[in-house]
Design a protein around this motif. Sequence first.
Motif, PDB file in Angstrom:
ATOM      1  N   ALA A   3     -15.155   6.270  -1.035  1.00 39.64           N
ATOM      2  CA  ALA A   3     -13.755   5.837  -0.941  1.00 39.64           C
ATOM      3  C   ALA A   3     -13.455   5.356   0.482  1.00 39.64           C
ATOM      4  O   ALA A   3     -13.984   5.892   1.459  1.00 39.64           O
ATOM      5  N   ARG A   4     -12.609   4.356   0.553  1.00 41.30           N
ATOM      6  CA  ARG A   4     -12.208   3.865   1.870  1.00 41.30           C
ATOM      7  C   ARG A   4     -11.300   4.884   2.549  1.00 41.30           C
ATOM      8  O   ARG A   4     -10.511   5.572   1.884  1.00 41.30           O
ATOM      9  N   PRO A   5     -11.361   4.971   3.874  1.00 43.11           N
ATOM     10  CA  PRO A   5     -10.440   5.877   4.582  1.00 43.11           C
ATOM     11  C   PRO A   5      -8.995   5.482   4.294  1.00 43.11           C
ATOM     12  O   PRO A   5      -8.678   4.298   4.154  1.00 43.11           O
ATOM     13  N   ARG A   6      -8.119   6.481   4.232  1.00 42.17           N
ATOM     14  CA  ARG A   6      -6.711   6.225   3.992  1.00 42.17           C
ATOM     15  C   ARG A   6      -5.905   6.689   5.200  1.00 42.17           C
ATOM     16  O   ARG A   6      -6.104   7.795   5.702  1.00 42.17           O
ATOM     17  N   ILE A   7      -5.000   5.832   5.650  1.00 39.47           N
ATOM     18  CA  ILE A   7      -4.117   6.159   6.767  1.00 39.47           C
ATOM     19  C   ILE A   7      -2.693   5.904   6.286  1.00 39.47           C
ATOM     20  O   ILE A   7      -2.319   4.752   6.019  1.00 39.47           O
ATOM     21  N   THR A 227      -6.512  -1.658  18.691  1.00 37.58           N
ATOM     22  CA  THR A 227      -6.470  -0.431  19.481  1.00 37.58           C
ATOM     23  C   THR A 227      -5.031   0.036  19.664  1.00 37.58           C
ATOM     24  O   THR A 227      -4.731   1.228  19.592  1.00 37.58           O
ATOM     25  N   ALA A 228      -4.131  -0.916  19.884  1.00 34.36           N
ATOM     26  CA  ALA A 228      -2.727  -0.587  20.141  1.00 34.36           C
ATOM     27  C   ALA A 228      -1.891  -0.518  18.872  1.00 34.36           C
ATOM     28  O   ALA A 228      -1.009   0.332  18.750  1.00 34.36           O
ATOM     29  N   PHE A 229      -2.135  -1.413  17.922  1.00 36.62           N
ATOM     30  CA  PHE A 229      -1.256  -1.575  16.766  1.00 36.62           C
ATOM     31  C   PHE A 229      -1.911  -1.178  15.439  1.00 36.62           C
ATOM     32  O   PHE A 229      -1.247  -1.153  14.415  1.00 36.62           O
ATOM     33  N   GLU A 247      -9.765 -17.756  11.008  1.00 28.58           N
ATOM     34  CA  GLU A 247      -9.951 -17.240  12.369  1.00 28.58           C
ATOM     35  C   GLU A 247      -9.711 -15.741  12.409  1.00 28.58           C
ATOM     36  O   GLU A 247     -10.440 -14.999  13.084  1.00 28.58           O
ATOM     37  N   VAL A 248      -8.695 -15.276  11.686  1.00 30.19           N
ATOM     38  CA  VAL A 248      -8.402 -13.846  11.669  1.00 30.19           C
ATOM     39  C   VAL A 248      -9.552 -13.075  11.053  1.00 30.19           C
ATOM     40  O   VAL A 248     -10.002 -12.046  11.594  1.00 30.19           O
ATOM     41  N   ARG A 249     -10.048 -13.544   9.920  1.00 29.72           N
ATOM     42  CA  ARG A 249     -11.151 -12.833   9.258  1.00 29.72           C
ATOM     43  C   ARG A 249     -12.391 -12.784  10.145  1.00 29.72           C
ATOM     44  O   ARG A 249     -13.079 -11.753  10.219  1.00 29.72           O
ATOM     45  N   ALA A 250     -12.689 -13.889  10.822  1.00 29.44           N
ATOM     46  CA  ALA A 250     -13.854 -13.916  11.709  1.00 29.44           C
ATOM     47  C   ALA A 250     -13.670 -12.960  12.879  1.00 29.44           C
ATOM     48  O   ALA A 250     -14.609 -12.265  13.282  1.00 29.44           O
ATOM     49  N   ALA A 251     -12.465 -12.898  13.436  1.00 29.26           N
ATOM     50  CA  ALA A 251     -12.201 -12.011  14.565  1.00 29.26           C
ATOM     51  C   ALA A 251     -12.253 -10.549  14.152  1.00 29.26           C
ATOM     52  O   ALA A 251     -12.762  -9.696  14.887  1.00 29.26           O
ATOM     53  N   VAL A 252     -11.743 -10.246  12.952  1.00 30.83           N
ATOM     54  CA  VAL A 252     -11.812  -8.878  12.437  1.00 30.83           C
ATOM     55  C   VAL A 252     -13.269  -8.456  12.288  1.00 30.83           C
ATOM     56  O   VAL A 252     -13.661  -7.340  12.665  1.00 30.83           O
ATOM     57  N   ALA A 253     -14.090  -9.343  11.746  1.00 29.76           N
ATOM     58  CA  ALA A 253     -15.518  -9.041  11.622  1.00 29.76           C
ATOM     59  C   ALA A 253     -16.164  -8.937  12.992  1.00 29.76           C
ATOM     60  O   ALA A 253     -17.027  -8.075  13.224  1.00 29.76           O
ATOM     61  N   GLY A 254     -15.744  -9.795  13.931  1.00 31.27           N
ATOM     62  CA  GLY A 254     -16.338  -9.825  15.261  1.00 31.27           C
ATOM     63  C   GLY A 254     -16.081  -8.573  16.072  1.00 31.27           C
ATOM     64  O   GLY A 254     -16.866  -8.246  16.973  1.00 31.27           O
ATOM     65  N   CYS A 255     -14.989  -7.861  15.787  1.00 32.15           N
ATOM     66  CA  CYS A 255     -14.726  -6.614  16.517  1.00 32.15           C
ATOM     67  C   CYS A 255     -15.121  -5.393  15.693  1.00 32.15           C
ATOM     68  O   CYS A 255     -14.767  -4.260  16.049  1.00 32.15           O
ATOM     69  N   ALA A 256     -15.855  -5.617  14.600  1.00 36.34           N
ATOM     70  CA  ALA A 256     -16.433  -4.544  13.777  1.00 36.34           C
ATOM     71  C   ALA A 256     -15.385  -3.654  13.130  1.00 36.34           C
ATOM     72  O   ALA A 256     -15.637  -2.474  12.872  1.00 36.34           O
ATOM     73  N   ALA A 257     -14.192  -4.198  12.865  1.00 38.69           N
ATOM     74  CA  ALA A 257     -13.158  -3.412  12.185  1.00 38.69           C
ATOM     75  C   ALA A 257     -13.617  -3.062  10.781  1.00 38.69           C
ATOM     76  O   ALA A 257     -14.399  -3.780  10.152  1.00 38.69           O
ATOM     77  N   VAL A 258     -13.114  -1.933  10.274  1.00 35.86           N
ATOM     78  CA  VAL A 258     -13.489  -1.478   8.942  1.00 35.86           C
ATOM     79  C   VAL A 258     -12.271  -1.510   8.031  1.00 35.86           C
ATOM     80  O   VAL A 258     -11.126  -1.468   8.489  1.00 35.86           O
ATOM     81  N   ALA A 269      -8.922  -1.152  10.521  1.00 36.69           N
ATOM     82  CA  ALA A 269      -8.858  -0.256  11.676  1.00 36.69           C
ATOM     83  C   ALA A 269     -10.191  -0.325  12.400  1.00 36.69           C
ATOM     84  O   ALA A 269     -11.215  -0.717  11.813  1.00 36.69           O
ATOM     85  N   LEU A 270     -10.188   0.037  13.660  1.00 32.48           N
ATOM     86  CA  LEU A 270     -11.445   0.107  14.393  1.00 32.48           C
ATOM     87  C   LEU A 270     -12.242   1.324  13.913  1.00 32.48           C
ATOM     88  O   LEU A 270     -11.662   2.336  13.505  1.00 32.48           O
ATOM     89  N   PRO A 271     -13.564   1.247  13.940  1.00 31.07           N
ATOM     90  CA  PRO A 271     -14.380   2.314  13.343  1.00 31.07           C
ATOM     91  C   PRO A 271     -14.215   3.672  14.018  1.00 31.07           C
ATOM     92  O   PRO A 271     -14.471   4.703  13.386  1.00 31.07           O
ATOM     93  N   ASP A 272     -13.785   3.706  15.289  1.00 31.09           N
ATOM     94  CA  ASP A 272     -13.584   4.982  15.976  1.00 31.09           C
ATOM     95  C   ASP A 272     -12.131   5.448  15.919  1.00 31.09           C
ATOM     96  O   ASP A 272     -11.726   6.334  16.674  1.00 31.09           O
ATOM     97  N   ASP A 273     -11.343   4.848  14.996  1.00 33.07           N
ATOM     98  CA  ASP A 273      -9.911   5.157  14.926  1.00 33.07           C
ATOM     99  C   ASP A 273      -9.513   5.588  13.516  1.00 33.07           C
ATOM    100  O   ASP A 273      -8.474   5.195  13.005  1.00 33.07           O
ATOM    101  N   LEU A 274     -10.345   6.424  12.900  1.00 35.30           N
ATOM    102  CA  LEU A 274     -10.080   6.833  11.525  1.00 35.30           C
ATOM    103  C   LEU A 274      -9.587   8.275  11.429  1.00 35.30           C
ATOM    104  O   LEU A 274      -8.995   8.655  10.422  1.00 35.30           O
ATOM    105  N   ALA A 275      -9.826   9.067  12.456  1.00 38.15           N
ATOM    106  CA  ALA A 275      -9.406  10.470  12.417  1.00 38.15           C
ATOM    107  C   ALA A 275      -7.901  10.578  12.614  1.00 38.15           C
ATOM    108  O   ALA A 275      -7.297   9.792  13.350  1.00 38.15           O
TER     109      ALA A 275
END
Length: 387
Positions: A3-7, A227-229, A247-258, A269-275
Amino acid sequence: MTARPRIDDQQRRARLATRHLLAPAHRADSPEQVVEALVALHATDPATVFLSTTARLASPEPAELDRALYQDRTLLRMHGMRHTLFVVPAELAPALYASTTRKVAEKERRGLLAFAAEGGFDADWLAEVQRRTLAALATAGQATGSQLGNLVPELRESITVAVGKPYEARQAVGVRLLRVLGMENEIVRGRPVGGWTSGQHRWEVRAPLPDVPQAEAQAELVRRWLTAFGPATTEDIRWWTGWGVREVRAAVAGCAAVAVDLDCGPGHALPDDLAPLPEPAPWAALLPSLDPTPMGWQQRDWYLPAAHRAELVDRSGNIGPTVWWNGRVVGGWAQHPDGHLRWEALEPLPGEAAAAIDAEADRLTGWLGGTRVTPRFRTPLERRLGS
């Protein structure tokens, strides 16, 4: 399938309180820390920069923001997302220019050439005026547009636009040229003429920015923004950046967002921002017109109830002064002609909320002293409270 993380929305509000430096325990010590935390401050209305910073500083002093902008140059005014003027960390300027401003500047340059042609001036004439303008500004060190017009008289040439239409008008070459040179990062806005609420700035020549590949720059900007939003939806990122969906989709992939699930649907979200983050202590804030927090997302139901928007948002979508309680917009405020702040709740509030909001209003009133601030974009509630 995992399951995908839920926030959920409550967690998003907890992140907003701490990462946007709004809960008192998380306030910053310097303007640089504020701008770094928020990525960029809206600067279309000069007062917004100071009021947004003040709301997030433990000990706000106007001189400190003046130092960062005009002495140390750790903060910089420049055009960015959605053709809008922002204040950003100086180290972000290359990525912001490569990711966003350069494309806008190219369009503005084409418009400037067409504008000059309407007045009978060709590209060679415009290039010579530009060369002389930059030379004059380098010699003077800094100058207003009017002062540059005295040094380079061609800047005062005016051209009629929208001929035959109800909004026909004459525009000076200098106004258009200086705007384009600012977007192209040839010149930069320096110290204002007058106090910190003044919108008239002196121009200065700016050193060239390092070149950054566009894809790299866009990934970096989205990484900082998430990181901020974050977490946020694709539509939120697209709205904030002003980019196309590819451009948005490429940038999201480029920063490894999940991918994550939000109460409003799928997001990133960024991968280290799920907790989960701990809930902050109850907090109140008074934020100015065009503050980056209420203007930060396209989908706003989780912090700005739809029922409040008619009072707090103008016809162009600009958000006026807002009152916050525990991560939600609960009302608005304005400065009365006598200098004191007045606020109004748009929903029932507990006693501790009213007391905390009163304390923030007193804090901001004391900081303003005798300075009178009227937002450039006025909203229904602000007009009513400010009269």
